[in-house]
Design a protein around this motif. Structure first.
Motif, short mmCIF file in Angstrom:
data_model
loop_
_atom_site.label_atom_id
_atom_site.label_comp_id
_atom_site.label_asym_id
_atom_site.label_seq_id
_atom_site.Cartn_x
_atom_site.Cartn_y
_atom_site.Cartn_z
N VAL A 164 0.82 -1.21 0.00
CA VAL A 164 0.00 0.00 0.00
C VAL A 164 0.86 1.27 0.00
O VAL A 164 0.33 2.38 0.04
N ASN A 165 2.19 1.09 -0.03
CA ASN A 165 3.13 2.23 -0.05
C ASN A 165 2.78 3.24 1.04
O ASN A 165 2.43 4.41 0.76
N VAL A 166 2.94 2.82 2.28
CA VAL A 166 2.51 3.64 3.42
C VAL A 166 3.34 4.92 3.54
O VAL A 166 4.38 5.08 2.91
N HIS A 167 2.87 5.79 4.40
CA HIS A 167 3.62 6.99 4.75
C HIS A 167 3.48 7.21 6.25
O HIS A 167 2.62 6.63 6.91
N GLY A 168 4.34 8.07 6.80
CA GLY A 168 4.33 8.27 8.24
C GLY A 168 4.53 9.72 8.64
O GLY A 168 4.13 10.63 7.93
N SER A 216 7.06 8.75 1.90
CA SER A 216 6.46 7.53 1.36
C SER A 216 7.43 6.37 1.54
O SER A 216 8.64 6.53 1.40
N LEU A 217 6.89 5.18 1.82
CA LEU A 217 7.74 4.03 2.11
C LEU A 217 8.68 3.70 0.96
O LEU A 217 9.81 3.25 1.18
N LEU A 265 5.64 -0.85 -9.75
CA LEU A 265 4.30 -1.44 -9.77
C LEU A 265 3.97 -2.19 -8.48
O LEU A 265 2.85 -2.12 -7.98
N VAL A 266 4.93 -2.92 -7.94
CA VAL A 266 4.68 -3.76 -6.76
C VAL A 266 4.50 -2.91 -5.52
O VAL A 266 3.62 -3.18 -4.68
N ILE A 267 5.33 -1.86 -5.38
CA ILE A 267 5.17 -0.96 -4.22
C ILE A 267 3.97 -0.06 -4.51
O ILE A 267 3.98 0.75 -5.42
#
Length: 478
Positions: A147-151, A158-159, A189-191
Motif C-alpha cells: 500500500v506504499n505507506v507513509h508516516g 512515502s515508504l 508497480l509492486v510498491i
C-alpha cells in the motif's frame, strides 16, 4: 477397570478426530473478513508457511488447478485487497524472519511477514531506526509495501523512499530480484500494487540513526495551519517529524487544531535515557473516552478537550525516534455486532488546505448520521515513483476514522457521503488513499490516479492468467 480406561481412550480419540475434522473444514472452506468486517468472503482455503520453497509450491499448485491467490498480512486494508471468492488466501505472517543487518551501510533485510514492531525491537539496541513506517507498528512489511505507506517523518514520507530492493515470487513461480536497477518497472508497480503482481518474499530497507527529539506543541485555528506548517516546520531544519489533529467536536468542528512537532534535541547524549522502547499503558482511559465519543456530541467535545490538554502537557518533553514511530493502537480496537469502524484518507495540496476545509465542513454539517470520530494530519512530499502514487505534489494527508453500521442501508449512506467528500478533494487537485472500501466510483479513481489504465495494463502484462486476484481489482478493472 481396564475396560473403562479403554472406553475413555476411545471416547477421547473420537472427540479429537471430530475436532480435527472441524478444524480442517474451517481451513479449507473459510469465510474470511478483514478488520472492517464489511466484506465477508468465502475462500477455498487459507494456507500459510514459513518456508520459501513451500510458498513457491503454493503458486505452482495454483497454476495447475487455476486457483486465484490473495496475499494477506495483518489484513488492515479494508477494500478487499486480501480477499477473493473461492481463492487461496496466502497468509504471510509466519514468513517473518529478520535475515541480515548491515550496520555500516544501515541496511536491513527481512522476510515480508515481519512486523515493524519486531524490526524496532531488533534494531533499537544498535542505535538504528526506521526511515519510514506508519505511526502504528502492528503491520507487516509486505503489507506496508503493497500500500506504499507513509508516516510522520517530513523528509522520508512515502515508504518507497526507503526500499533498497526486494525479491518477488511471480505468477509463473519464478523468483526475481527487483530494485531501481533491476526489473525497474516492477519496482514501481509492486510498491503500491496491492498484491497484484506477486508475492514479496524479502525486503532490504534503508535505516537511519535513532535520534532524540524534543516535542513542541501548538494550538491554532485551521486557517493558520498552512502558514504555520510552511514557516515552523518545512523551513526549520531541526524539525524531523510532524503530526496535527483537527477537531471533529461539535463545539469546534473543523475550526480548531493542534500540532505536534518533533525537533532535534541539542543534547543527543541523553538519547540513552529515552531509548527504551515504550509499551502501551493506560489503555482503559483513552478507550473509555473514545467509546464515549462514539455515542454522542458531548463525548466528542470531551474527548477533544482531553486530547488538546494532553498535547499541551507533553510540550517540551523528550522522545526517541523509534518511540515516535510506535503509537498506541490497542485502545482503538472496536467490537460491535452491528457497527464497525472504517478509515478514509484524503490528500490535498498545502496551499489549498483552508478552502478545502471550508468546503468539507459545509458538506458534512448536514450529514447528522455520519459519525466522524477523528482526523489526523500528516505531510507527504511529492513522490510519483510508484505508478499508483497518491502524492502528485506536496500534500497534507487527512486520515479519518468513521463509525458506521454494518447494514446495507448504513453502508449505502456512508458511500454517498464519502463520494461527496472525494469529489470535493478532487476539485482541489487532491487524491485519496486506496486501501479502504471501494466506495469511490471508477471515474473518481481515474481522476485521482491518472495512471490507472497503465497500472491495469501492466497487471495483464505480468499476470495474464490473473493468478493474483483481489476484490479491489475485481471492482475497478473487470
Amino acid at each position: 477397570m481396564h475396560r473403562y480406561r479403554y472406553f475413555a481412550i476411545i471416547f477421547y480419540l473420537l472427540i479429537f478426530i471430530s475436532s480435527y475434522q472441524i478444524f480442517q473444514f474451517q481451513l479449507t472452506n473459510p469465510t474470511v473478513e478483514d478488520h472492517g468486517r464489511l466484506l465477508p468472503t468465502k475462500m477455498k482455503a487459507i494456507i500459510s508457511s514459513d518456508k520459501e520453497d513451500k510458498i513457491r509450491k503454493i503458486i505452482e499448485d495454483a497454476n495447475v488447478y487455476n486457483d486465484p491467490i490473495s496475499i494477506a498480512g495483518m489484513q488492515y486494508s479494508q477494500g478487499g485487497q486480501t480477499l477473493y471468492p473461492n481463492g487461496i488466501l496466502l497468509d504471510m505472517k509466519n514468513y517473518n524472519k529478520i535475515l541480515e543487518l548491515n550496520k555500516e551501510k544501515k541496511l536491513l533485510t527481512v522476510q515480508s511477514g515481519v512486523t515493524w514492531a519486531e524490526i524496532q525491537s531488533y534494531i533499537n539496541p544498535y542505535g538504528l531506526a526506521l526511515k519510514v513506517s506508519q505511526s502504528q507498528n502492528i503491520f507487516t512489511v509486505g503489507g506496508s509495501l503493497s500500500v506504499n505507506v507513509h508516516g510522520r517523518d517530513i523528509q522520508f514520507t512515502s515508504l518507497i523512499d526507503s526500499v533498497e530492493s526486494f525479491r518477488l515470487l511471480n505468477a509463473e513461480g519464478n523468483i526475481i530480484h527487483v530494485s531501481r536497477e533491476e526489473n525497474t518497472e516492477l519496482f514501481k508497480l509492486v510498491i503500491g500494487g496491492y498484491g497484484l503482481f506477486g508475492v514479496i518474499l524479502d525486503v532490504t530497507l534503508q535505516l537511519t540513526d535513532d535520534e532524540l527529539y524534543q516535542i513542541r506543541t501548538t494550538s491554532l485555528s485551521y486557517d493558520e495551519y498552512s502558514s504555520y506548517f510552511t514557516t515552523n516546520v518545512i523551513e526549520d531544519d531541526t524539525v524531523k517529524m510532524h503530526l496535527a489533529r483537527i477537531s471533529v467536536a461539535p463545539d469546534s468542528f473543523f475550526t480548531k487544531m493542534y500540532t505536534t512537532d518533533y525537533y532535534m534535541s541539542d543534547d543527543q547524549s541523553q538519547l540513552k535515557n529515552h531509548s527504551t522502547l515504550k509499551r502501551e499503558a493506560l489503555i482503559a482511559i483513552p478507550k473509555f473516552f473514545l467509546g464515549l465519543s462514539r455515542i454522542n456530541d458531548g463525548g466528542k467535545n470531551m474527548l477533544w478537550e482531553i486530547q488538546e490538554a494532553y498535547n499541551q502537557k507533553i510540550d517540551g518533553s523528550y522522545i526517541s525516534r523509534n518511540n515516535v514511530m510506535r503509537s498506541n493502537s490497542v485502545f482503538m480496537e472496536y467490537e460491535n455486532t452491528s457497527k464497525t469502524e472504517v478509515l478514509q484518507e484524503y490528500f490535498v495540496p498545502i496551499d489549498q488546505f483552508t478552502a478545502y476545509m471550508d468546503d468539507l465542513r459545509e458538506t458534512l454539517k448536514d450529514e447528522k448520521d455520519f459519525n466522524l470520530l477523528n482526523i489526523t494530519v500528516r505531510y507527504v512530499k511529492k513522490n510519483e515513483e510508484s505508478v499508483m502514487s497518491y502524492a502528485k505534489e506536496d500534500m497534507f494527508a487527512l486520515v479519518m476514522l468513521i463509525n458506521q453500521g454494518t447494514s446495507e442501508e448504513s453502508i449505502e449512506e456512508t458511500r454517498k457521503v464519502i463520494r461527496k467528500m472525494i469529489d470535493i478533494t478532487l476539485d482541489y487537485d487532491g487524491s485519496y488513499y486506496l486501501p479502504y472500501y471501494n466506495f469511490p466510483t471508477r471515474e473518481q479513481l481515474e481522476k485521482a490516479y491518472p495512471r490507472t489504465e497503465e497500472f491495469f495494463n501492466m497487471k495483464e502484462k505480468y499476470d495474464s492468467e490473473e493468478r493474483f486476484m483481489n476484490l479491489f481489482y475485481e471492482e475497478y478493472h473487470k
